[in-house]
Design an enzyme around this catalytic site. Structure first.
Site: not given
Length: 652
Positions: A32-33, A107, A109, A164
Site C-alpha cells: 500500500y505504501d 440499532e 445509538k 454518526e
C-alpha cells in the site's frame, strides 16, 4: 500518466476500504505504501491532474477560514426518547394500530456527531453537520480526513446518506494522553472530542485523530424495501455499517436486545447511549410519517442515567425569557457521564418543596437524557442541617415582586421591562430555531445590552459595524461576520420570525401552521380568534395568546420597525391560491403509492391548497388510498369520507 493516476486512486481507495471498513486488507502495508508514494510523486509532478477523490486529501492539511452554512436537501429529524419499557410498549401500541404485523430493526445509538454526506456521480461533494435539521455547517474538508468515509463509491450514484461520526475509545485515550503531555486541557468525553475535532479549522488535526463513522440511513429516495436492505446497500457501497443489530418482531424481543447490549456496553470499543428502534418496512415508515420534530416510526431508548452523590453548596435563581424563575444548585464537583458537573437544575420551587431539599444537603445528581444535570433526590441519612432553602420574593434581575400562580409550579416575574427577560428574549430571537443569527448568543447579547445598543429585537437590525466594534474582544473580522449574519436573517421565511418573537404557547410548529394559513404576520395579526381555533391542531390557548400579543400597541410598533428595517414578514413556503382545487381541504394519505413517493404526493397536495394530516377524523375531507391501505382507509369508510386513489391525484 493520467490513466495511471486514476488507476492508483481507484486501487488505494479500495484498499483503504478493505483496511478501515472491512478489517480485511488484501495487500500488505508495504505494498500500500509503495503505491501511495507513487501517487504522491505523480501528483507533485502533475498538480493540475489531481483527482478530487484522491486519498492524499485525507492526510494533507489546510487551514480553513471558517465553516459555511449548509442547506440540507433532506431534513434531519431528531428522535423521540424513551427511558422505560412502558414508553416502548406505548410506542409499539401506536405503531400496531396502523401495522399489526410490524417488525423493528434495533440499532446501537452511537454517541457521536450526526453527519450527512452527499455524493454526485459517485464522488463525495459535500459533508455537513446536523445543525437544526434544516441548516448545518459545511465540514466537507474535515470529513474527507475521516479514513472510513469513502471519497468515491463503486457505482456512479447520486445519493445522500446519514450517520454518526465518533471517536473510538482507543483514539480518545491517545488524544488525551497527547494533550496531557502538551499541557493542554483534556477532552471530557469521546463525543466532545469528536465534535471538537470536526470543527477544527486545521484539517491536518482531523487526519491525526482517527475518527470513525457508522452510516445508517439513505436520506435521498431509495428503492429498498426495508431498513435492513438499506444497511446492506450502504455496506456494499463501502460505508461502515454497525453489524451489532437485531430484527425484532415483538417489543419483548426489543427489550431482550436492550438488556443484552446494556450488559456488554462497557466492552464496546466506542461509546453508545442507547438503542434506536425503527419500523423495518420503509412503506410503513412513510405511512406513519413525522411530527414536526421526529419520525413516528422510530424511537430512541436511552440507557438509565449514571447517578452520583454531591453536596449542595448554594442555589442561584435565574430569570428566563417568559419570566419563569428557575433555581440552579451549585454543587461539589463530580464526574458524571464523562463530564465534570458542578451545577444542576432544581426545576422549580414546587420541586424543592416536594423533594424537601435543604441547605447543605447531600443530593443524588444525574443527567436527564444524558444531557442536562439535575438533582434527583436527597440522601436523607447524610443531612447536616434542618434549615430550608431561601426562596426569593423579589426578581433577582429587576427586584419586582415574584408571583406564584395557583396553576403553575414556578415563580414568575411579570415585569415586561425586566432586563433578564429582555436579554433572554433577544437570545431566543437569534437562536437556531428562530432567526438563526450565528454569533449572537447570550454572551454577546449581554454585552450589547450593557452598552445600551439593543433593547428589543428591532434594535438588532439597527446595529452597524461601529456599534459591534465597541464590544469587548470584537475586531473587524468578527464584527463583519456578525453584521452579515444579522443582514442575512432579514430574508428568513416569516415563521422563523414569528417563533423568534417568543409569543407564549406559540412554538415553531404552530408558527409554520399559522403562516401557511395567513401567509404573512400582518394578516395573522388581524385574524379573529375563531379563525385560529378552526385550524386543525391549534386551539383556544394559542388563539388567546396571539390575540393578546397583537392587541398591544408595542407589538404594532415593533412590527413596523422590523418591516422598515427590511425584515421579511411573509411566509416563503408553498402558498395555495384561494381557488386551488383542494384549498382548505384536510387530506390524509394512506397505503403504498406506486408512482409518487409520499413526499412528492404531500408536496403536490400542499400546492393544491390542502392541509395534509396524519390521521383520519371527522375533520378529514378526503383520503387518498394506495395499495395495502390499513386502518385509516377503514375508518374513512366508516365515517363516510370521500376516498380517491393515486391516479386521481396525478390527474389534478
Amino acid at each position: 500518466m493520467k490513466d495511471r493516476m486514476s488507476e492508483l486512486v481507484s486501487l488505494l481507495n479500495r484498499y483503504a476500504h478493505e483496511y478501515y471498513t472491512k478489517d480485511a486488507p488484501s495487500v500488505s502495508d508495504s505494498e500500500y505504501d509503495q503505491l501511495y508514494r507513487e501517487l504522491v510523486s505523480l501528483e507533485e509532478q502533475y498538480p493540475n491532474e489531481i483527482l478530487p477523490e484522491s486519498p492524499t486529501h485525507r492526510v494533507g492539511g489546510k487551514v480553513l477560514d471558517g465553516f459555511e452554512k449548509y442547506q440540507h436537501q433532506y431534513p434531519l429529524y431528531s428522535l423521540q426518547d424513551a427511558f422505560s419499557r412502558a414508553e416502548l410498549v406505548a410506542f409499539d401500541e401506536r405503531v400496531r394500530k396502523e401495522f399489526p404485523d410490524a417488525s423493528y430493526l434495533c440499532e446501537l445509538k452511537i454517541d457521536g456527531l450526526s453527519i450527512s454526506l452527499a455524493y454526485e456521480n459517485g464522488i463525495l461533494v459535500a459533508g455537513a453537520t446536523r445543525g437544526d435539521g434544516s441548516i448545518g455547517e459545511n465540514i466537507t474538508e474535515n470529513l474527507k480526513r475521516v479514513k472510513d468515509i469513502p471519497l468515491t463509491l463503486p457505482e456512479p450514484l447520486t445519493i445522500t446518506v446519514r450517520g454518526e461520526c465518533y471517536m473510538p475509545k482507543a483514539s480518545f485515550d491517545a488524544v488525551n494522553q497527547l494533550r496531557q503531555e502538551n499541557g493542554e486541557a483534556e477532552f471530557a468525553n469521546p463525543r466532545n472530542a469528536a465534535a471538537g475535532t470536526l470543527r477544527q479549522l486545521d484539517t491536518s488535526v482531523v487526519a491525526k485523530r482517527n475518527l470513525a463513522t457508522f452510516l445508517y440511513q439513505e436520506a435521498s429516495p431509495t428503492s429498498e424495501a426495508t431498513q435492513e436492505d438499506v444497511l446492506e446497500k450502504l455496506s456494499q457501497l463501502g460505508f461502515s455499517v454497525n453489524e451489532k443489530r437485531v430484527l425484532a418482531s415483538t417489543i419483548d424481543q426489543v427489550w431482550d436486545f436492550i438488556e443484552k447490549v446494556g450488559q456488554e456496553r462497557d466492552k464496546l470499543p466506542y461509546e453508545i447511549d442507547g438503542i434506536v428502534i425503527k419500523v423495518n418496512h420503509l412503506a410503513a415508515q412513510e405511512e406513519l410519517g413525522f411530527t414536526v420534530k421526529a419520525p413516528k416510526w422510530a424511537i430512541a431508548y436511552k440507557f438509565p442515567a449514571e447517578e452520583k452523590e454531591a453536596q449542595l453548596l448554594s442555589v442561584d435563581w435565574t430569570v428566563g425569557r417568559t419570566g419563569v424563575v428557575t433555581p440552579t444548585a451549585n454543587l461539589t464537583p463530580v464526574q458524571l457521564a464523562g463530564t465534570t458537573v458542578s451545577r444542576a437544575t432544581l426545576h422549580n420551587v414546587d420541586y424543592i418543596r416536594e423533594k424537601d431539599i435543604r441547605k447543605d444537603d447531600t443530593v443524588i445528581v444525574y443527567k436527564a437524557g444524558d444531557i442536562i444535570p439535575a438533582v434527583l433526590r436527597v440522601v436523607e441519612g447524610k443531612r447536616v442541617s434542618d434549615e430550608h432553602l431561601d426562596v426569593p420574593s423579589k426578581c433577582p434581575s429587576c427586584q419586582s415582586d415574584l408571583l406564584h400562580f395557583e396553576d403553575e409550579v414556578a415563580l414568575r416575574c411579570i415585569n415586561p421591562l425586566c432586563p433578564a427577560q429582555i436579554m433572554e428574549g433577544l437570545a431566543h430571537f437569534a437562536s437556531r430555531d428562530a432567526m438563526n443569527i450565528s454569533g449572537l448568543g447570550p454572551a454577546v447579547v449581554e454585552k450589547l445590552f450593557a452598552k445600551d445598543l439593543v433593547r428589543d429585537v428591532a434594535g438588532i437590525y439597527r446595529l452597524n459595524i461601529e456599534d459591534l466594534l465597541q464590544l469587548e474582544n470584537f475586531k473587524e473580522k468578527s464584527a463583519n461576520k456578525l453584521y452579515n449574519a444579522i443582514q442575512a436573517s432579514k430574508s428568513n421565511s416569516a415563521e422563523k420570525l414569528l417563533f423568534g418573537l417568543g409569543i407564549r404557547h406559540v412554538g415553531s410548529k404552530a408558527s409554520r401552521i399559522l403562516l401557511e394559513k395567513f401567509h404573512d404576520i400582518p394578516s395573522l395579526a388581524q385574524a379573529e380568534q375563531e379563525e385560529i381555533v378552526s385550524i386543525d391542531s391549534l386551539g383556544m390557548v394559542i388563539a388567546k395568546s396571539l390575540h393578546s400579543y397583537f392587541a398591544q400597541e408595542g407589538t404594532q410598533i415593533l412590527l413596523k420597525e422590523l418591516e422598515e428595517a427590511g425584515v421579511n414578514l411573509a411566509y416563503l413556503g408553498e402558498k395555495a391560491a384561494a381557488d386551488a382545487v383542494l384549498s382548505g381541504k384536510t387530506v390524509v394519505l394512506t397505503g403504498k403509492l406506486e408512482t409518487l413517493t409520499r413526499t412528492q404526493a404531500k408536496e403536490k397536495l400542499l400546492r393544491l391548497g390542502a392541509n395534509v394530516a396524519g390521521s383520519v377524523s371527522k375533520k378529514t375531507d378526503l383520503v387518498i388510498a394506495g395499495a395495502d391501505a390499513g386502518s385509516k382507509l377503514a375508518k374513512a369508510q366508516e365515517l363516510g369520507i370521500e376516498i380517491q386513489d393515486e391516479a386521481w391525484l396525478e390527474q389534478l
